[in-house]
Write a protein that holds these residues in place. Sequence first.
Motif, mmCIF file in Angstrom:
data_model
loop_
_atom_site.group_PDB
_atom_site.id
_atom_site.type_symbol
_atom_site.label_atom_id
_atom_site.label_comp_id
_atom_site.label_asym_id
_atom_site.label_seq_id
_atom_site.Cartn_x
_atom_site.Cartn_y
_atom_site.Cartn_z
ATOM 1 N N PRO A 1 0.884 -1.217 -0.179
ATOM 2 C CA PRO A 1 0.025 0.013 -0.205
ATOM 3 C C PRO A 1 0.686 1.381 0.089
ATOM 4 O O PRO A 1 0.493 2.250 -0.818
ATOM 5 C CB PRO A 1 -0.842 -0.299 1.383
ATOM 6 C CG PRO A 1 -0.878 -1.482 1.526
ATOM 7 C CD PRO A 1 0.400 -2.079 1.115
ATOM 8 N N LEU A 2 1.861 1.346 0.809
ATOM 9 C CA LEU A 2 2.821 2.395 0.937
ATOM 10 C C LEU A 2 3.652 2.631 -0.738
ATOM 11 O O LEU A 2 3.575 3.715 -1.136
ATOM 12 C CB LEU A 2 3.944 2.536 1.809
ATOM 13 C CG LEU A 2 4.524 3.860 2.047
ATOM 14 C CD1 LEU A 2 3.895 4.886 2.115
ATOM 15 C CD2 LEU A 2 5.576 3.436 3.153
ATOM 16 N N ILE A 3 3.981 1.462 -1.235
ATOM 17 C CA ILE A 3 4.567 1.571 -2.546
ATOM 18 C C ILE A 3 3.634 2.354 -3.577
ATOM 19 O O ILE A 3 3.634 3.094 -4.010
ATOM 20 C CB ILE A 3 4.939 0.083 -3.037
ATOM 21 C CG1 ILE A 3 6.171 -0.497 -2.256
ATOM 22 C CG2 ILE A 3 5.352 0.465 -4.356
ATOM 23 C CD1 ILE A 3 7.414 0.419 -2.099
ATOM 24 N N ASP A 4 2.217 1.912 -3.447
ATOM 25 C CA ASP A 4 1.386 2.272 -4.141
ATOM 26 C C ASP A 4 1.260 3.802 -4.156
ATOM 27 O O ASP A 4 0.857 4.777 -4.965
ATOM 28 C CB ASP A 4 0.080 1.691 -3.790
ATOM 29 C CG ASP A 4 -0.648 1.286 -4.977
ATOM 30 O OD1 ASP A 4 -0.022 0.487 -6.006
ATOM 31 O OD2 ASP A 4 -2.213 1.186 -5.026
ATOM 32 N N VAL A 5 1.075 4.342 -2.717
ATOM 33 C CA VAL A 5 0.836 5.754 -2.421
ATOM 34 C C VAL A 5 2.142 6.306 -3.082
ATOM 35 O O VAL A 5 2.072 7.587 -4.048
ATOM 36 C CB VAL A 5 0.886 6.050 -1.091
ATOM 37 C CG1 VAL A 5 1.325 7.557 -0.726
ATOM 38 C CG2 VAL A 5 -0.301 5.663 -0.374
ATOM 39 N N LEU A 6 3.332 5.734 -3.039
ATOM 40 C CA LEU A 6 4.611 6.470 -3.605
ATOM 41 C C LEU A 6 4.333 6.665 -5.121
ATOM 42 O O LEU A 6 4.733 7.631 -5.701
ATOM 43 C CB LEU A 6 5.894 5.737 -3.199
ATOM 44 C CG LEU A 6 6.328 5.651 -1.919
ATOM 45 C CD1 LEU A 6 7.468 4.770 -1.734
ATOM 46 C CD2 LEU A 6 6.578 7.071 -1.413
ATOM 47 N N LEU A 7 3.931 5.462 -5.900
ATOM 48 C CA LEU A 7 3.959 5.570 -7.046
ATOM 49 C C LEU A 7 2.664 6.486 -7.695
ATOM 50 O O LEU A 7 2.839 7.202 -9.007
ATOM 51 C CB LEU A 7 3.606 4.249 -7.769
ATOM 52 C CG LEU A 7 4.876 3.140 -7.509
ATOM 53 C CD1 LEU A 7 4.751 2.015 -8.140
ATOM 54 C CD2 LEU A 7 6.229 3.986 -7.770
#
Length: 204
Positions: free
Chosen positions: A157-163
């Motif tokens: 989920p955090l990777i998703d937010v970053l991207l």
Amino acid sequence: MSFSADNALVLFSGGQDSTVCLAWALERFARVETIGFDYGQRHAVDALVAISDTALTREVAIEVSASGLPTTFVPGRNLVFFTFAGAVAYRRGIKHIVAGMCETDFSGYPDCRDDTIKAMQLALSFGMDRRFVIHTPLMWIDKAATFALAQEIGGAPLIDVLLTDTHTCYLGDREHRHAWGFGCGECPACRLRADGYAKWKTAA
Ligand code: ZN
């Protein structure tokens, strides 16, 4: 308000690095606040712009200037940010300041260097007669390791937010979506991010 060692103030720009720093701080401190700055940069939509003539604040080509510094260098920017952050932290009773400066992917910005940050910590602590601690969790890691750190802290989920939600491109490009996020794909910030993402993906 009492001066709390459990509170942190994060210098937050909405970019990838400061977003990872925010997640890092949320893991460690009981209470986390953020501070953001609008200095008239291209990718935001007025203070430093009046006294600086750089590619981040004006329509100047992004390149290395005769001084050996990239034209995206905004003289004094981080020093001013830390001074404001220190003043806010003082008033809010916050001891810890968290920021995303990084010497590893060194773009040649002298105010991102570890020594500069350590000097700022001393200047703020002496100048306000209060012990501040500045944390720079990304100082010695590259962009690939920053992705790995984000994965460790917040998973997919955090990777998703970053991207999807963070913004790094110097030109403010939100039109072109790549595997590594939005951006023009050409400016130094986009290239760093794209290379870091590719390196992280390969290692993962
Ligand atoms: Zn770009």
